[in-house]
Each structure stands twice: as C-alpha cells, then as structure tokens.
Design a protein around this motif. Structure first.
Motif, PDB file in Angstrom:
ATOM      1  N   THR A  86      15.959  -3.905 -15.803  1.00  0.00           N
ATOM      2  CA  THR A  86      14.756  -4.165 -16.593  1.00  0.00           C
ATOM      3  C   THR A  86      13.776  -4.984 -15.771  1.00  0.00           C
ATOM      4  O   THR A  86      14.145  -6.019 -15.208  1.00  0.00           O
ATOM      5  CB  THR A  86      15.097  -4.940 -17.877  1.00  0.00           C
ATOM      6  N   ALA A  87      12.543  -4.523 -15.681  1.00  0.00           N
ATOM      7  CA  ALA A  87      11.501  -5.280 -14.983  1.00  0.00           C
ATOM      8  C   ALA A  87      10.153  -4.846 -15.530  1.00  0.00           C
ATOM      9  O   ALA A  87       9.849  -3.650 -15.581  1.00  0.00           O
ATOM     10  CB  ALA A  87      11.562  -5.053 -13.479  1.00  0.00           C
ATOM     11  N   GLY A  88       9.356  -5.836 -15.949  1.00  0.00           N
ATOM     12  CA  GLY A  88       8.051  -5.531 -16.516  1.00  0.00           C
ATOM     13  C   GLY A  88       6.951  -6.332 -15.861  1.00  0.00           C
ATOM     14  O   GLY A  88       6.981  -6.602 -14.652  1.00  0.00           O
ATOM     15  N   ALA A  89       5.969  -6.723 -16.659  1.00  0.00           N
ATOM     16  CA  ALA A  89       4.806  -7.442 -16.154  1.00  0.00           C
ATOM     17  C   ALA A  89       5.233  -8.699 -15.405  1.00  0.00           C
ATOM     18  O   ALA A  89       6.134  -9.422 -15.821  1.00  0.00           O
ATOM     19  CB  ALA A  89       3.882  -7.804 -17.309  1.00  0.00           C
ATOM     20  N   GLY A  90       4.581  -8.944 -14.272  1.00  0.00           N
ATOM     21  CA  GLY A  90       4.880 -10.115 -13.453  1.00  0.00           C
ATOM     22  C   GLY A  90       5.742  -9.798 -12.258  1.00  0.00           C
ATOM     23  O   GLY A  90       5.688 -10.497 -11.245  1.00  0.00           O
ATOM     24  N   ALA A  91       6.564  -8.751 -12.348  1.00  0.00           N
ATOM     25  CA  ALA A  91       7.395  -8.334 -11.218  1.00  0.00           C
ATOM     26  C   ALA A  91       6.666  -7.263 -10.419  1.00  0.00           C
ATOM     27  O   ALA A  91       5.773  -6.574 -10.927  1.00  0.00           O
ATOM     28  CB  ALA A  91       8.731  -7.801 -11.713  1.00  0.00           C
ATOM     29  N   ARG A  92       7.061  -7.105  -9.157  1.00  0.00           N
ATOM     30  CA  ARG A  92       6.512  -6.021  -8.347  1.00  0.00           C
ATOM     31  C   ARG A  92       7.522  -5.634  -7.276  1.00  0.00           C
ATOM     32  O   ARG A  92       8.309  -6.456  -6.805  1.00  0.00           O
ATOM     33  CB  ARG A  92       5.178  -6.408  -7.718  1.00  0.00           C
ATOM     34  N   PHE A  93       7.445  -4.346  -6.885  1.00  0.00           N
ATOM     35  CA  PHE A  93       8.408  -3.790  -5.940  1.00  0.00           C
ATOM     36  C   PHE A  93       7.658  -2.926  -4.935  1.00  0.00           C
ATOM     37  O   PHE A  93       6.818  -2.108  -5.316  1.00  0.00           O
ATOM     38  CB  PHE A  93       9.459  -2.955  -6.677  1.00  0.00           C
ATOM     39  N   ASN A  94       7.983  -3.118  -3.661  1.00  0.00           N
ATOM     40  CA  ASN A  94       7.291  -2.406  -2.599  1.00  0.00           C
ATOM     41  C   ASN A  94       8.298  -1.693  -1.705  1.00  0.00           C
ATOM     42  O   ASN A  94       9.231  -2.316  -1.183  1.00  0.00           O
ATOM     43  CB  ASN A  94       6.466  -3.385  -1.755  1.00  0.00           C
ATOM     44  N   TRP A  95       8.118  -0.376  -1.537  1.00  0.00           N
ATOM     45  CA  TRP A  95       8.931   0.429  -0.626  1.00  0.00           C
ATOM     46  C   TRP A  95       7.994   0.975   0.441  1.00  0.00           C
ATOM     47  O   TRP A  95       7.113   1.786   0.146  1.00  0.00           O
ATOM     48  CB  TRP A  95       9.595   1.582  -1.379  1.00  0.00           C
ATOM     49  N   GLU A  96       8.179   0.522   1.690  1.00  0.00           N
ATOM     50  CA  GLU A  96       7.215   0.864   2.726  1.00  0.00           C
ATOM     51  C   GLU A  96       7.916   1.181   4.050  1.00  0.00           C
ATOM     52  O   GLU A  96       8.812   0.459   4.484  1.00  0.00           O
ATOM     53  CB  GLU A  96       6.241  -0.304   2.918  1.00  0.00           C
ATOM     54  N   ARG A  97       7.504   2.287   4.670  1.00  0.00           N
ATOM     55  CA  ARG A  97       7.970   2.715   5.997  1.00  0.00           C
ATOM     56  C   ARG A  97       9.485   2.929   6.060  1.00  0.00           C
ATOM     57  O   ARG A  97      10.113   2.752   7.100  1.00  0.00           O
ATOM     58  CB  ARG A  97       7.541   1.726   7.088  1.00  0.00           C
ATOM     59  N   ASN A  98      10.095   3.321   4.956  1.00  0.00           N
ATOM     60  CA  ASN A  98      11.508   3.683   4.963  1.00  0.00           C
ATOM     61  C   ASN A  98      11.654   5.176   5.258  1.00  0.00           C
ATOM     62  O   ASN A  98      10.713   5.954   5.058  1.00  0.00           O
ATOM     63  CB  ASN A  98      12.143   3.358   3.613  1.00  0.00           C
ATOM     64  N   ALA A  99      12.821   5.581   5.734  1.00  0.00           N
ATOM     65  CA  ALA A  99      13.066   6.988   6.056  1.00  0.00           C
ATOM     66  C   ALA A  99      14.328   7.468   5.352  1.00  0.00           C
ATOM     67  O   ALA A  99      15.308   6.720   5.228  1.00  0.00           O
ATOM     68  CB  ALA A  99      13.206   7.162   7.563  1.00  0.00           C
ATOM     69  N   PHE A 100      14.288   8.732   4.901  1.00  0.00           N
ATOM     70  CA  PHE A 100      15.404   9.322   4.162  1.00  0.00           C
ATOM     71  C   PHE A 100      15.688  10.716   4.703  1.00  0.00           C
ATOM     72  O   PHE A 100      14.776  11.528   4.862  1.00  0.00           O
ATOM     73  CB  PHE A 100      15.067   9.439   2.670  1.00  0.00           C
ATOM     74  N   ARG A 101      16.958  10.980   4.982  1.00  0.00           N
ATOM     75  CA  ARG A 101      17.353  12.324   5.405  1.00  0.00           C
ATOM     76  C   ARG A 101      18.801  12.569   4.974  1.00  0.00           C
ATOM     77  O   ARG A 101      19.504  11.653   4.543  1.00  0.00           O
ATOM     78  CB  ARG A 101      17.205  12.505   6.922  1.00  0.00           C
TER      79      ARG A 101
END
Length: 560
Positions: free
Chosen positions: A380-395
């Motif tokens: 559970t995560a709402g207002a006030g939280a933030r999540f950043n996914w940047e420059r990751n690689a998936f294969r």
C-alpha cells in the motif's frame, strides 16, 4: 516470500544443543599492545574497490582478548561474554579473537554496546575458524551471536589491523575464483536441519559483517532479527553493514533480514548491503524487509535464485529476491539480479504508523532470466510516497512457470503492480527485451496510465551481462541449473522428476551433469547416470570492457 514460520525465530541457545559453559583447552589471553586503539573505518561503502585492498582498515590493535578454543565436543558456548570475562574493559577492547579450529557450535552473546568511533573488531586468529556440525547431529543451531552495537565481525586478512590470517584471504586482491573455503571464517551447516541458519544474529544493531563465507545452510544463510520487547514494542535494526560476503548453496535464502510477522516490525534504517555474492539459493537470494531511511543496496550479485522452485518448503517461494520498504529515502542501484522462477523482484511498500513518506529509487540494475514476472509491486502506498525506476534493464523473461503451476498464465508485462499502489511512479529510460509491455495500460515506452508516468523507455535488444568466470560448463544458461529433487513436490500430484541428458543440478553443494535421461537417481550414488563436475568458482565480477562494466553494474573489483 512472506510467511510465518516458527523456525525463523532466532534461537540464541537451545538447551538440547548446548552442553554447558564448558571452556576449551586454553584460557583467555588478554593483552595490551602498543599502538593506536581507534577502531574506526577508513574504507567507504563504494562498489568499486582497488585491485588489492590496502592494509590498515581498522588501525593497529591495542588491547586484545583471545577467547577459549573449541571444547572437547567442539563447542564455543559463551552466551554472556561480558559476564564470562568480567575483568575485560568492554568499552575499549580493540580485538576479540576467535582461535582457529573446527567448531561444531558457536554461541557468543551479550556483546557490548560501543561508541561508533571505537569499534570492537571480532575476527579469527591463528588460521581459519570453521563452524561445521558433526554429520547427523540433532543440535538446534550452529552459530548464534547476540547483543551489542558498533562491533564488526570479519574474516578479512589485514596484517596491519591484526585481523584474519594470510592463508585465508578470501577474495582479497580480486581472487574470487579461488576464494571458496579460503575465508578466515567459514560456516558450513551440511544442510543439517530445515530450520538452521548459517549465522543467526539477534538483539543487536549498528554492526558490520564482512569477509565471511556461509554455505549449505539448512534454511537461510544469514538471519538478522530483533524480537518484540515485553511491552510489545520493537527496537530498531538500524545502521547495519553487510558487505563482501560469499553466501552460496543454501536451502532457502542467502540473507533474511527483518520480520514478516506484522506490525510493529523492527525498522531497518541505514542498512547498507554491497559487494556481496549471494549464489544458488533454494528460494530467494535476498530477502530484506522493514527498510527505512538511508537504506542502500548496491553493487551486489544475486545469482541463480530459487533453484529449488520445484520442491521448496512452500508454494511461490521462488523469486530471485524480495524487498519490503517502510519509510524514507531508499536506493537500489547497480545490482545484478539473475535467475528466478517467479518474479525477479518481489517488492512491497508497507509503511507503519509514524513512518516518514517513502522515496524509493531503483536505478542502473540488471534483471534477467526468470520464468514469469520481472517485478511485482504490492502493498500500500498513496499520497506522499514516490517511486522511481530509471535506467534498469530487463531480459530473459521467458514464460515457463506452468512447469510447476499448470494454471499460471504469461503475465504479459515486465512490471505489475497492485491496485493499492496509487503513489506516483516514474519509469524513465529503462530498456526491456521481448514482446511484453512494460506495464499494463502502456503500449510503448512513454505515456501515462493512472499514477504511472513513463518517458524514454525502450523495447529492444538488451546485451547479456557476462561474468569473469562462473565455473559452469561453457554455454550454460541461467535457468538450466536447478537443485536436484526426486519429486516436484509443489506440482499437482508431486510427480517424479525426470532429468534429460545434459541437465545440470546441484546436490549437497556439488555440481552434476546428467549423462543420460534418468528418474529418481540421486547423483552421488549413481555415477553411471550423473557426471560429477568441479564446483562453480563464482568469479561473478562483471566482465571488464563490456557495456555493463563501463556502466558500473555489478561487482567491479577486477585485478589487473
């Protein structure tokens, strides 16, 4: 995966396992030597180390105490070390030495609370310390430590600091390929008990573990927990460093940190996990939860997770790694997550009352080779939280989960999230391979869906990350390696396992290759069906000169 099992409770001592406070053949050796006594660290938390680490990390020791060696039955049982040695000044002691030898059990408890500027360094002396039970033993645990703060447990060889031994340097100077069984402190449980930890630590905070090898644990390799206090509160698990550890061939997790027992849980602020090799685990490679502000997980290799996915202790214990966060700024960066069956990362946000807002970053990580999902984002995560996914690689997200769970279907996405996650999520400049969408609701790499904003993500070929030397046969794919089992106990009807010619399996920490197709033929007793191969060397540094080395991903200490 999250579960509630009594075997996860840290046992500081089981009466049936301890013969009493019996000293070894030698008494304690208390010395005061000339030289500085500041035990402060001179090495940072960086993922890039020199080709050969300089001596002097802890400074020269002043006052030292050498504990008694193993008793007649191989035990070191000192559940209250301060009471056992009352004449020792526990606020200024520089080194606590464990004599070299073969131990069947170590219980070292009531470690002192120290100042951060004056660390107590606990290390081996005179050679290698091996904690290994006798085959067939019914003891309840093999290695327990408890209490205190601002202490370091290390098997590092450092002549200037008076730690470790020259014959057991571990991976010092980049010698990863020859480090197996050459660390100053080695825990080998022989897969003796389903609830055994290679090392269990309780009732402590603000400590550091480095240059240890843990293998063949009957459950988790390393278990760190603080139990609830008598009034129902829980003390924090703050300021802990776990680095330069080699944990491999465990029945379940390599590292299990924190609690899944429900609020209140011990808040793990400022946890640092870096430069570790967590390899060939039965279930998750890494399981850490209750994470708080200042936590940083970086430059680790989590490889060949969930190799026992067909016959683990319960369903769905088959992700590469699992993490659960509570509050504050938390970073996962430059890690390698390779091999799983379920998700490569099972990730949860579960703040508790009083926690600060979450700010979580996943940057520059490499995720590859599983049979189902890339990332599951629950909680559970709402207002006030933030999540950043940047420059990751998936294969290597090649669906094959129906091999054990026949009703499972291809998730069709790389990242899937629960509807209870309504906080802002940024997906930026990630790259993924294959026909899946990155997240449900987006057909390309940019756009907005709900609270998710995606920019500059690319669906295209991802270069495979290669290691210096795994020690596996040439051409071995990640998912080709599994733990041998007679039956796939988690599949409907628990069918017998039939292994095709060429199949690679681990059995009792050893590597075997099938000579011919066979069923219910345990490798050690059936040489006509199985070829016994050399154990993997696990030099899991990122191959130099490659794209991933240039980007600084993974283990980077490459000797010239």
């Amino acid at each position: 995966m999250i579960r509630s099992l009594c075997v996860l409770c840290l046992m500081v001592c089981l009466t049936s396992a301890c013969s009493g406070d019996s000293p070894g053949d030698e008494g304690p050796d208390l010395q005061a030597d000339a030289g500085p006594t500041d035990g402060g660290s001179t090495q940072g938390d960086g993922g890039v180390a020199g080709a050969c680490e300089p001596f002097g990390r802890f400074g020269a020791p002043g006052t030292t105490l050498t504990l008694p060696g193993p008793s007649a039955n191989g035990e070191m049982y000192i559940p209250d070390v301060q009471a056992r040695f009352p004449s020792t000044n526990w606020s200024t002691l520089d080194r606590l030495y464990i004599p070299a030898g073969n131990y069947t059990l170590i219980n070292l408890g009531n470690l002192p609370h120290r100042q951060a500027s004056r660390l107590l360094v606990i290390t081996n002396t005179g050679g290698q310390v091996v904690i290994r039970p006798n085959p067939g033993s019914s003891q309840g645990y093999i290695w327990a430590m408890s209490g205190g703060s601002n202490w370091v447990l290390t098997g590092r060889y450092d002549a200037d600091s008076g730690t470790g031994h020259a014959d057991f340097p571990g991976h010092r100077c980049g010698a990863y390929a020859t480090s197996r069984e050459r660390y100053g402190i080695l825990s080998d449980d022989l897969f003796l008990g389903d609830g055994h930890m290679g090392l269990g630590i309780g009732g402590a905070h603000s400590f550091e573990l480095e240059y240890l090898e843990i293998t063949r644990a009957g459950f988790a390799g390393l278990r760190i927990l603080r139990e609830k206090n008598s009034d129902g509160t829980v003390s924090p698990l703050n300021d802990i460093k776990l680095h330069d550890l080699y944990i491999h061939d465990t029945a379940s997790e390599a590292i299990y940190f924190g609690s899944t027992q429900g609020a209140p849980t011990p808040l793990g602020s400022n946890l640092k996990v870096y430069n570790n090799r967590l390899v060939r685990t039965g279930t998750e490679s890494l399981q850490i939860q209750n994470l708080g502000d200042g936590t940083e997980v970086h430059h680790n290799v989590f490889a060949y997770g969930a190799i026992d996915w067909r016959a683990a202790f319960a369903n769905y214990q088959d992700n590469n790694s699992q993490a659960q966060v509570r509050g504050g700024t938390i970073r996962f960066h430059h890690n390698v997550f390779v091999g799983g069956a379920g998700a490569l990362l099972n990730f949860f946000a579960q703040p508790e009352t009083g926690d600060v807002p979450l700010n979580v970053e996943f940057t520059d990580n490499y995720f590859a080779d599983t049979l189902s999902l890339g990332i599951w984002f629950g909680g559970t995560a709402g207002a006030g939280a933030r999540f950043n996914w940047e420059r990751n690689a998936f294969r290597g997200l090649d669906f094959g989960y129906q091999g054990v769970y026949p009703t499972a279907t291809d998730p069709g996405v790389v990242l899937s999230k629960a509807g209870t996650i309504t906080a802002p999520i940024t997906l930026k400049e990630n790259r993924w391979e294959g026909s899946r969408r990155f997240i449900s609701g987006l057909t390309g790499g940019s756009g907005t869906v709900g609270s998710v904003t995606a920019t500059g993500n690319v669906n295209g070929a991802v270069t495979a990350l290669t290691f210096v030397d795994t020690g596996l046969p040439a051409g071995t794919t990640t998912r080709q390696l599994e733990r041998w089992t007679d039956k796939a106990t988690l599949a409907p009807g628990s069918p017998e396992m039939t292994y095709a010619a060429g199949a690679l399996v681990m059995h009792d920490g050893q590597l075997y290759r099938a000579r011919v197709q066979n069923t219910n033929k345990p490798p050690p007793a059936n040489s006509a069906q199985w070829e016994h191969l050399p154990v993997p060397v696990d030099d899991l540094r990122t191959a130099p000169g490659t794209e991933w080395a240039q980007r600084g991903v993974g283990l980077l200490d490459v000797a010239p």
